[in-house]
Write a protein that holds these residues in place. Structure first.
Motif, mmCIF file in Angstrom:
data_model
loop_
_atom_site.group_PDB
_atom_site.id
_atom_site.type_symbol
_atom_site.label_atom_id
_atom_site.label_comp_id
_atom_site.label_asym_id
_atom_site.label_seq_id
_atom_site.Cartn_x
_atom_site.Cartn_y
_atom_site.Cartn_z
ATOM 1 N N GLY A 1 52.895 58.315 33.957
ATOM 2 C CA GLY A 1 52.079 58.579 35.145
ATOM 3 C C GLY A 1 50.926 57.575 35.607
ATOM 4 O O GLY A 1 50.491 56.976 34.475
ATOM 5 N N ARG A 2 50.641 57.373 36.561
ATOM 6 C CA ARG A 2 49.457 56.459 36.949
ATOM 7 C C ARG A 2 48.277 56.755 36.376
ATOM 8 O O ARG A 2 48.193 58.095 36.078
ATOM 9 N N ASN A 3 47.060 56.107 36.150
ATOM 10 C CA ASN A 3 45.975 56.618 35.523
ATOM 11 C C ASN A 3 45.341 57.613 36.872
ATOM 12 O O ASN A 3 45.324 57.450 37.923
ATOM 13 N N SER B 1 46.684 60.689 37.142
ATOM 14 C CA SER B 1 47.750 61.552 37.617
ATOM 15 C C SER B 1 47.881 62.915 36.950
ATOM 16 O O SER B 1 48.311 63.827 37.515
ATOM 17 N N LYS C 1 47.731 63.199 33.450
ATOM 18 C CA LYS C 1 48.769 63.543 32.130
ATOM 19 C C LYS C 1 47.852 63.864 30.915
ATOM 20 O O LYS C 1 48.558 64.895 30.332
ATOM 21 N N GLU D 1 49.072 58.307 25.131
ATOM 22 C CA GLU D 1 49.192 56.793 25.251
ATOM 23 C C GLU D 1 49.754 56.377 23.999
ATOM 24 O O GLU D 1 49.906 57.117 22.983
ATOM 25 N N HIS E 1 51.200 55.419 30.831
ATOM 26 C CA HIS E 1 51.390 54.775 31.925
ATOM 27 C C HIS E 1 52.265 53.252 31.485
ATOM 28 O O HIS E 1 52.552 52.631 32.461
ATOM 29 N N ASN E 2 52.331 53.175 30.238
ATOM 30 C CA ASN E 2 53.462 51.812 29.819
ATOM 31 C C ASN E 2 54.603 52.661 29.433
ATOM 32 O O ASN E 2 54.978 53.136 28.618
ATOM 33 N N ARG F 1 53.727 62.942 39.193
ATOM 34 C CA ARG F 1 53.260 62.261 40.440
ATOM 35 C C ARG F 1 52.995 63.474 41.475
ATOM 36 O O ARG F 1 53.602 64.543 41.640
ATOM 37 N N TYR G 1 59.928 55.416 38.133
ATOM 38 C CA TYR G 1 58.455 55.171 37.938
ATOM 39 C C TYR G 1 58.053 53.680 38.529
ATOM 40 O O TYR G 1 56.851 53.621 39.312
ATOM 41 N N GLN G 2 58.645 52.564 38.251
ATOM 42 C CA GLN G 2 58.207 51.439 38.531
ATOM 43 C C GLN G 2 58.424 51.030 40.150
ATOM 44 O O GLN G 2 57.836 50.169 40.607
#
Length: 217
Positions: free
Chosen positions: A40-42, A44, A46, A150, A181-182, A197, A214-215
């Motif tokens: 998930g993006r920052n 989002s 998580k 993370e 997010h990685n 999302r 995701y990408q």
């Protein structure tokens, strides 16, 4: 097993006065042995999701059923008593989770590599020393499911590698939920994945399929 049934979570904005909804009716099931990555993006939600799973926070609506022991998010400072020593915190964790007190203290002392500072108040530690203590405390208990926020990159490269090796050892006999997010971290550690999302959690059996989706966001 961990089961999420229609889980909602939001926060009240003091600036605007509005209610900001983070999670919108999340459903999901994590079984023993599952290694799940949540992408998930920052911002989002998580970390919010991990706090709910661990019981640090409660959902606004919905139910989270826990039928196995769950860690707090690894490396997190939840419940850390900064006016006492690292050793005292280790003894507290032992009593809280019913592990042998001296054995737990010895493990945290050795893992954190704090030397004499292990017996000094935590509020005298540098940020790096606090991180080392937190990692030692996080691995001091054998949980059925580990929550990872993370990648494990605490301290220098050698200590970070030590943490990653310990996680690899522990997750051989436990479930793991990693939020990141990685995409590379998820591919390295996880067998299945989900994307968080718009407040919803979408599960994928194939990690590469999840990463591609995701990408493409």
């Amino acid at each position: 097993m961990i089961e999420m049934l229609d889980v909602w979570k939001g926060f009240h904005s003091h600036k605007s006065g509005a209610q900001h909804v983070i999670l919108r009716g999340v459903h999901g099931r994590i079984r023993r042995g599952d290694q799940v990555g949540i992408l998930g993006r920052n911002g989002s939600g998580k970390s919010t999701l991990l706090r709910l799973l661990s019981g640090v926070e409660n959902p606004d609506r919905g139910v989270i059923r826990r039928e196995m022991s769950i860690s707090w998010p690894i490396g997190g400072a939840y419940g850390l008593q900064t006016i006492t020593s690292g050793a005292s915190n280790a003894r507290f964790i032992a009593r809280l989770y019913g592990t042998p007190v001296q054995q737990t203290q010895d493990f945290v002392e050795e893992f954190s590599e704090l030397g004499r500072y292990f017996f000094e108040p935590v509020n005298t530690y540098s940020s790096g020393m606090v991180s080392r203590l937190l990692m030692g405390l996080s691995f001091a208990v054998d949980f059925d499911c580990y929550l990872v926020d993370e990648a494990l990159s605490t301290g220098d490269a050698r200590f970070a590698a030590k943490c990653q090796h310990m996680l690899q050892m522990r997750r051989q006999n436990a479930a793991m939920i990693m939020v990141s997010h990685n995409a590379m971290h998820v591919r390295q550690y996880c067998d299945t994945a989900a994307i968080l999302r718009n407040g919803m959690l979408e599960f994928y059996e194939d990690v590469d399929e999840a990463i591609a989706a995701y990408q493409g966001l």
